[in-house]
Design a protein around this motif. Structure first.
Motif, mmCIF file in Angstrom:
data_model
loop_
_atom_site.group_PDB
_atom_site.id
_atom_site.type_symbol
_atom_site.label_atom_id
_atom_site.label_comp_id
_atom_site.label_asym_id
_atom_site.label_seq_id
_atom_site.Cartn_x
_atom_site.Cartn_y
_atom_site.Cartn_z
ATOM 1 N N VAL B 192 16.945 -3.115 -2.825
ATOM 2 C CA VAL B 192 15.581 -3.034 -3.342
ATOM 3 C C VAL B 192 14.726 -2.167 -2.419
ATOM 4 O O VAL B 192 13.943 -1.326 -2.862
ATOM 5 C CB VAL B 192 14.999 -4.459 -3.488
ATOM 6 C CG1 VAL B 192 13.489 -4.429 -3.581
ATOM 7 C CG2 VAL B 192 15.607 -5.150 -4.710
ATOM 8 N N ARG B 193 14.924 -2.338 -1.130
ATOM 9 C CA ARG B 193 14.184 -1.511 -0.163
ATOM 10 C C ARG B 193 14.610 -0.052 -0.264
ATOM 11 O O ARG B 193 13.782 0.858 -0.193
ATOM 12 C CB ARG B 193 14.430 -2.011 1.265
ATOM 13 C CG ARG B 193 13.684 -3.290 1.581
ATOM 14 C CD ARG B 193 14.148 -3.902 2.893
ATOM 15 N NE ARG B 193 13.624 -5.247 3.006
ATOM 16 C CZ ARG B 193 12.709 -5.623 3.903
ATOM 17 N NH1 ARG B 193 12.255 -4.767 4.782
ATOM 18 N NH2 ARG B 193 12.262 -6.857 3.910
ATOM 19 N N ALA B 196 12.937 1.475 -3.223
ATOM 20 C CA ALA B 196 11.499 1.637 -2.996
ATOM 21 C C ALA B 196 11.240 2.899 -2.182
ATOM 22 O O ALA B 196 10.340 3.682 -2.479
ATOM 23 C CB ALA B 196 10.940 0.408 -2.285
ATOM 24 N N GLU B 199 11.794 5.922 -4.395
ATOM 25 C CA GLU B 199 10.760 6.136 -5.399
ATOM 26 C C GLU B 199 9.471 6.670 -4.800
ATOM 27 O O GLU B 199 8.797 7.509 -5.392
ATOM 28 C CB GLU B 199 10.457 4.812 -6.127
ATOM 29 C CG GLU B 199 11.556 4.361 -7.059
ATOM 30 C CD GLU B 199 11.717 5.309 -8.227
ATOM 31 O OE1 GLU B 199 10.693 5.768 -8.756
ATOM 32 O OE2 GLU B 199 12.867 5.624 -8.585
ATOM 33 N N ASN B 200 9.078 6.116 -3.654
ATOM 34 C CA ASN B 200 7.750 6.432 -3.131
ATOM 35 C C ASN B 200 7.668 5.917 -1.702
ATOM 36 O O ASN B 200 7.378 4.750 -1.464
ATOM 37 C CB ASN B 200 6.716 5.743 -4.028
ATOM 38 C CG ASN B 200 5.296 6.070 -3.653
ATOM 39 O OD1 ASN B 200 5.015 6.485 -2.526
ATOM 40 N ND2 ASN B 200 4.383 5.876 -4.582
ATOM 41 N N ARG B 202 5.567 6.459 0.675
ATOM 42 C CA ARG B 202 4.254 6.031 1.163
ATOM 43 C C ARG B 202 3.946 4.604 0.684
ATOM 44 O O ARG B 202 3.521 3.749 1.456
ATOM 45 C CB ARG B 202 3.166 6.989 0.677
ATOM 46 C CG ARG B 202 1.828 6.612 1.251
ATOM 47 C CD ARG B 202 0.783 7.666 1.021
ATOM 48 N NE ARG B 202 -0.427 7.309 1.750
ATOM 49 C CZ ARG B 202 -1.610 7.819 1.496
ATOM 50 N NH1 ARG B 202 -1.758 8.715 0.545
ATOM 51 N NH2 ARG B 202 -2.651 7.443 2.201
ATOM 52 N N ARG B 203 4.170 4.366 -0.605
ATOM 53 C CA ARG B 203 3.918 3.019 -1.123
ATOM 54 C C ARG B 203 4.889 2.039 -0.472
ATOM 55 O O ARG B 203 4.542 0.896 -0.189
ATOM 56 C CB ARG B 203 4.028 3.028 -2.655
ATOM 57 C CG ARG B 203 3.863 1.697 -3.357
ATOM 58 C CD ARG B 203 2.745 0.824 -2.838
ATOM 59 N NE ARG B 203 1.406 1.274 -3.154
ATOM 60 C CZ ARG B 203 0.304 0.720 -2.644
ATOM 61 N NH1 ARG B 203 0.377 -0.311 -1.813
ATOM 62 N NH2 ARG B 203 -0.876 1.191 -2.951
ATOM 63 N N ALA B 204 6.118 2.475 -0.231
ATOM 64 C CA ALA B 204 7.090 1.594 0.418
ATOM 65 C C ALA B 204 6.531 1.101 1.751
ATOM 66 O O ALA B 204 6.571 -0.097 2.054
ATOM 67 C CB ALA B 204 8.416 2.316 0.633
ATOM 68 N N ALA B 205 5.983 2.020 2.541
ATOM 69 C CA ALA B 205 5.396 1.609 3.820
ATOM 70 C C ALA B 205 4.219 0.674 3.583
ATOM 71 O O ALA B 205 4.009 -0.288 4.327
ATOM 72 C CB ALA B 205 4.947 2.833 4.611
ATOM 73 N N LEU B 206 3.487 0.925 2.510
ATOM 74 C CA LEU B 206 2.286 0.123 2.252
ATOM 75 C C LEU B 206 2.595 -1.238 1.625
ATOM 76 O O LEU B 206 1.685 -2.030 1.387
ATOM 77 C CB LEU B 206 1.312 0.905 1.352
ATOM 78 C CG LEU B 206 0.587 2.061 2.061
ATOM 79 C CD1 LEU B 206 -0.254 2.853 1.071
ATOM 80 C CD2 LEU B 206 -0.281 1.534 3.196
ATOM 81 N N VAL B 207 3.850 -1.502 1.297
ATOM 82 C CA VAL B 207 4.191 -2.885 0.970
ATOM 83 C C VAL B 207 4.930 -3.528 2.143
ATOM 84 O O VAL B 207 5.401 -4.659 2.042
ATOM 85 C CB VAL B 207 5.002 -3.049 -0.346
ATOM 86 C CG1 VAL B 207 4.226 -2.525 -1.537
ATOM 87 C CG2 VAL B 207 6.362 -2.404 -0.240
ATOM 88 N N GLY B 208 5.031 -2.815 3.250
ATOM 89 C CA GLY B 208 5.574 -3.421 4.462
ATOM 90 C C GLY B 208 6.992 -3.005 4.828
ATOM 91 O O GLY B 208 7.611 -3.625 5.690
ATOM 92 N N ILE B 209 7.502 -1.968 4.181
ATOM 93 C CA ILE B 209 8.865 -1.527 4.491
ATOM 94 C C ILE B 209 8.845 -0.551 5.659
ATOM 95 O O ILE B 209 8.032 0.372 5.692
ATOM 96 C CB ILE B 209 9.501 -0.854 3.249
ATOM 97 C CG1 ILE B 209 9.710 -1.878 2.142
ATOM 98 C CG2 ILE B 209 10.835 -0.188 3.620
ATOM 99 C CD1 ILE B 209 10.203 -1.291 0.836
ATOM 100 N N ASN B 210 9.738 -0.764 6.601
ATOM 101 C CA ASN B 210 9.938 0.196 7.675
ATOM 102 C C ASN B 210 10.814 1.316 7.110
ATOM 103 O O ASN B 210 12.038 1.195 7.039
ATOM 104 C CB ASN B 210 10.613 -0.498 8.863
ATOM 105 C CG ASN B 210 10.755 0.431 10.050
ATOM 106 O OD1 ASN B 210 10.732 1.650 9.898
ATOM 107 N ND2 ASN B 210 10.884 -0.147 11.222
#
Ligand code: ATP
Ligand code: MG
Lengths: 257, 350
Positions: B192-193, B196, B199-200, B202-210
Motif C-alpha cells: 500500500v505504501r 502511494a 501515485e503521488n 508528495r501526498r504520500a509524505a503528507l499522510v506520513g510515509i517516509n
C-alpha cells in the motif's frame, strides 16, 4: 488528549523567514494562534500564504525562525514526521492518489497512521482499519463513491477526499489551502459545513480567497501581503480596516504586481 | 461470469500449462523448447524486478542487470569456492544482490526520474567494468563455469539439474515462490505504501510515509528478484559472466516489463515470454529479429499502453460489462489492478 485550556496555543510561529533568491516570500512572520478557533489567512496572490504552510509542514526549510505546534517545536522535522505530530494539510492544487479508489486512498492514510508495515498480511484484512476507512469516507460524504477511482471524481469530491486523507492521522492542527477554490456554490456550501464541523474538534487554519466563506466561518483573520502580516483581527475588524482595503480588498488584481 | 472468476480460471489453466511443459512439449516439438520455457521463467524475474520499481513505486531503473550479475556470481562463486549446493548458491546469490542493492540504493533512491535512471546505469557500468577487470575472480567476459550441483540428495534419491525435467521444475518452483512472495508484498500494508509513493509522492509524505525509506525497501527487494533471476540463470547455464551485467540486459528487462504491463504481477512473465519466443522463432530465419522486437514494442506502447496485462484486463472488462464499470473491480491474481505509468500529479505549481 490535547490541551484544551482557554489560553492554549494551537500554532506558534516565530520569526519565520524564507527567501527564494532575492524574493522574501515569508518575511520574519510571528504569530500565535489560539486553539479552538477557526483561523483564516487571507492576502493577495503571491503574499506568501502557501509558502507559510510549506514551512509549517516541513516541505520547505525556513532560513530563520521556529514553528511550534501545541507546545511542540517541529522546526526542521521531515514532512512525514510532522504528520505523525498530528499536523495535516490539504494542498492548493488538490492532491490525492488518483490511480486508486476512494477507499484505497483513505485506507493508505489510515494504515500509515496506524503504523502498519507488515509485508505479508493482506492490506484489506484489518477490520479496525476497514471500519475507520468507512467512517472517514462517510464523514466527508463520499460513501457512494467508495469504489470510484479518485481520477474519476468531480473536482469538489477530490477536495473532500483530500480532507478525508488529512483527517486520517487524527490531526490536532489542520491546514487547509483554499479548500473551496474551483467549487460550485452548492459544493462550497457543503464543504464549508464540513469544515465547520471539523473545527469543533480540530484546530483549523484556512487559507481562502473567497471572502464570503472567510467572513462566514473564521473566528479570526490574518492578512498577509508581501510575505509579512499586514493586519489581524475579527472579520468585522478586517473588513473595516483601511490598510487592508487598500492592500488587498480594494485592488485584488494589481496587488501582486 | 465475473472478470475475477474468468481471470482465476485463466490463471489455473496457465499454471497447469506450466506444470505440463516437460511432458507435453516433447510430444509437440523439440525438447529444446523446455529449456526456452525455463529461460523465460528465469528472465521474467529480472523483468519483475523492473516492474516492482516502475509499476509499484514509480522508479525506472536501467541498471537491474547489475543485481542479476551479482546473483549470477554469488551462485557460481559459492559453488566453486565454498562447495555450496543449489539452495545455498541460490540464497547467496539473492543475498549478495540485495546487499549490492542496499549499497547502490542508498544513493540512487534519493533521486527520481531521469536522475534515478541515470544513476542506476552508472552503478551498473562501474560494476560491469570492475567485473571485467577482476578477471582472476570473475573470468571477465569469458566467464567462469562450474558443474551443476544436485538439487536434492537424500539417501538414494538424487535430483540433478542435469536432468532437463528436474531442472525445469526446480526453476518453476523458485520462480513461482518469487511471484507468490511478490504478490503477497504488493497486497500488504507495505505494498500500500509502495503504491502511494508511485501515485503521488508528495501526498504520500503528507499522510506520513517516509518516501525515501519506502523506495529504498522496494529497491532492495527488486535487487533480490534480479538476484534470484541471475542465480537461477547461472545454474541453468552452469556459468557466470560479466557480459550479463552490461546495460543492454537491463534495457531488455525494461522492454519485457513494459510490453508485459507494469503494475501487474504477471505482466513481465508475459512480456518476457512473448519476446523470447519471438526471438527464438524469428532469429532462426532472419538475423535482424531485433527489428521485429522493436516494432512490436512500439505497437504495444502505442496501442496497449498498459501492456499485455492491461489489454487482457480491458478485454475482460469488455466481455463482462453490464453496468458502466467506473468502480474498480477487486483484482484477481495475476492481473493486479494498477495503472501502468506512474502519474505525475504530485507537484503543486506554486
Ligand atoms: N518553490 C519556490 N521557488 C521559488 N519561488 C517560490 C516558490 N514558492 C513560492 N515562491 C514565490 O513566493 C511568493 C509567495 O508564493 P505563495 O505561493 O506562498 O503565495 P500565496 O500567497 O499562496 O499566493 P496564491 O494566493 O496565489 O496562492 C510568490 O512570489 C512565489 O512565486
Ligand atoms: Mg497559495
Amino acid at each position: 488528549m490535547r490541551d484544551v485550556s482557554e489560553n492554549a496555543i494551537a500554532l506558534s510561529v516565530n520569526g519565520l523567514t524564507r527567501r527564494f533568491g532575492g524574493l522574501v516570500a515569508v518575511d520574519n512572520v510571528s504569530f500565535d494562534l489560539p486553539a479552538r478557533r477557526l483561523n483564516a489567512i487571507i492576502g493577495p496572490n503571491g503574499a506568501g500564504k502557501t509558502t507559510l504552510f510549506n514551512l509549517i509542514t516541513g516541505e520547505i526549510h525556513p532560513n530563520a525562525g521556529r514553528v511550534v505546534v501545541h507546545g511542540q517545536d517541529i522546526t526542521g522535522l521531515k514532512p512525514h514526521q510532522i504528520v505523525r505530530n498530528r499536523v495535516s494539510r490539504t494542498l492548493q492544487i488538490k492532491s490525492v492518489f488518483s490511480g486508486l479508489s476512494v477507499g484505497e486512498n483513505v485506507r493508505t492514510a489510515v494504515m500509515v497512521h496506524e503504523g502498519l508495515v507488515s509485508p505479508f498480511r493482506s492490506a484489506t484484512s484489518y477490520s479496525a482499519v476497514n471500519n475507520r476507512v468507512a467512517a472517514l469516507v462517510d464523514q466527508v460524504g463520499l460513501t457512494p463513491h467508495m469504489h470510484t477511482l479518485a481520477s474519476a471524481l468531480s473536482y469538489g469530491d477530490v477536495a473532500l477526499l483530500e480532507i478525508a486523507l488529512a483527517l486520517a492521522n487524527e490531526p490536532q492542527l489542520l491546514l487547509l489551502d483554499e479548500p473551496v477554490c474551483g467549487m460550485g456554490p452548492q459544493e462550497t456550501e457543503q464543504t464549508v459545513r464540513k469544515i465547520r464541523e471539523i473545527a469543533k474538534t480540530v484546530d483549523v487554519v484556512l487559507i481562502e480567497h473567497d471572502m464570503e466563506v472567510v467572513f462566514a466561518i473564521a473566528d479570526e483573520i490574518i492578512v498577509m501581503a508581501q510575505g509579512a502580516i499586514l493586519a489581524r483581527g475579527t472579520p468585522a475588524e478586517i473588513s473595516s480596516s483601511p490598510a487592508v482595503q487598500e492592500a488587498y480588498l480594494g485592488a485584488p488584481e494589481e496587488a501582486d504586481l | 461470469m465475473t472478470a475475477a472468476s474468468i481471470s482465476r480460471a485463466a490463471f489455473v489453466v496457465f499454471a497447469a500449462a506450466l506444470l505440463a511443459v516437460p511432458t507435453v512439449i516433447p510430444m509437440l516439438a523439440s525438447p529444446f523448447w523446455i529449456d526456452i520455457a525455463a529461460e523465460i521463467l528465469i528472465w521474467s524475474l529480472l523483468a519483475a524486478s523492473v516492474n516492482l520499481l516502475l509499476g509499484y513505486v514509480g522508479l525506472l531503473s536501467f541498471g537491474q542487470a547489475l543485481y542479476f550479475g551479482v546473483g549470477m556470481y554469488g551462485a557460481a562463486l559459492s559453488v566453486i569456492h565454498w562447495g555450496a549446493g543449489f539452495w545455498g548458491g541460490l540464497a547467496l546469490g539473492i543475498l549478495g544482490a540485495m546487499l549490492m542493492a542496499a549499497i547502490a540504493g542508498s544513493v540512487a533512491v534519493r533521486l527520481t526520474w531521469h536522475y534515478f535512471a541515470i544513476i542506476t546505469v552508472v552503478f551498473s557500468l562501474i560494476l560491469y567494468f570492475a567485473a571485467l577487470s577482476a578477471k582472476p575472480l570473475t573470468g571477465g567476459d569469458d566467464g567462469i563455469s562450474f558443474g551443476a550441483p544436485d538439487v536434492l540428495a537424500f539417501g538414494d534419491v538424487r535430483l540433478s539439474l542435469a536432468n532437463q525435467a528436474v531442472q525445469y521444475y526446480t526453476i518453476l518452483l523458485v520462480v513461482a515462490a518469487c511471484y507468490a512472495l511478490f504478490g503477497l508484498v504488493v497486497r500488504s500494508p507495505l505494498g500500500v505504501r509502495f503504491m502511494a509513493v508511485r501515485e503521488n509522492d508528495r501526498r504520500a509524505a503528507l499522510v506520513g510515509i517516509n518516501v525515501y525509506l519506502t523506495r529504498y525497501l522496494a529497491f532492495v527487494l527488486a535487487g533480490g528478484l534480479a538476484g534470484a533471476s541471475g542465480a537461477l540463470f547461472a545454474f541453468f547455464g552452469r556459468y557466470a559472466s560479466a557480459t550479463y551485467m552490461f546495460y543492454h540486459v537491463s534495457g531488455e528487462a525494461v522492454v519485457w516489463a513494459i510490453v508485459g504491463g507494469t503494475g501487474a504481477l504477471l505482466g513481465p512473465l508475459f512480456g518476457a515470454g512473448l519476446l523470447i519466443i519471438l526471438r527464438e522463432v524469428i532469429s532462426t530465419v532472419w538475423e535482424h529479429y531485433l527489428f521485429v522486437v522493436g516494432a512490436l514494442t512500439i505497437l504495444v506502447v502505442m496501442f496497449a499502453p498498459r501492456g499485455l496485462a492491461g489489454a487482457w484486463r480491458d478485454l475482460l472488462a469488455a466481455m463482462t460489462r453490464r453496468p458502466p464499470a467506473v468502480a474498480a473491480a477487486p483484482s484477481p491474481p495475476g492481473t493486479d489492478a494498477a495503472p501502468s505509468t506512474p502519474s505525475a500529479n504530485a507537484t503543486q505549481g506554486d
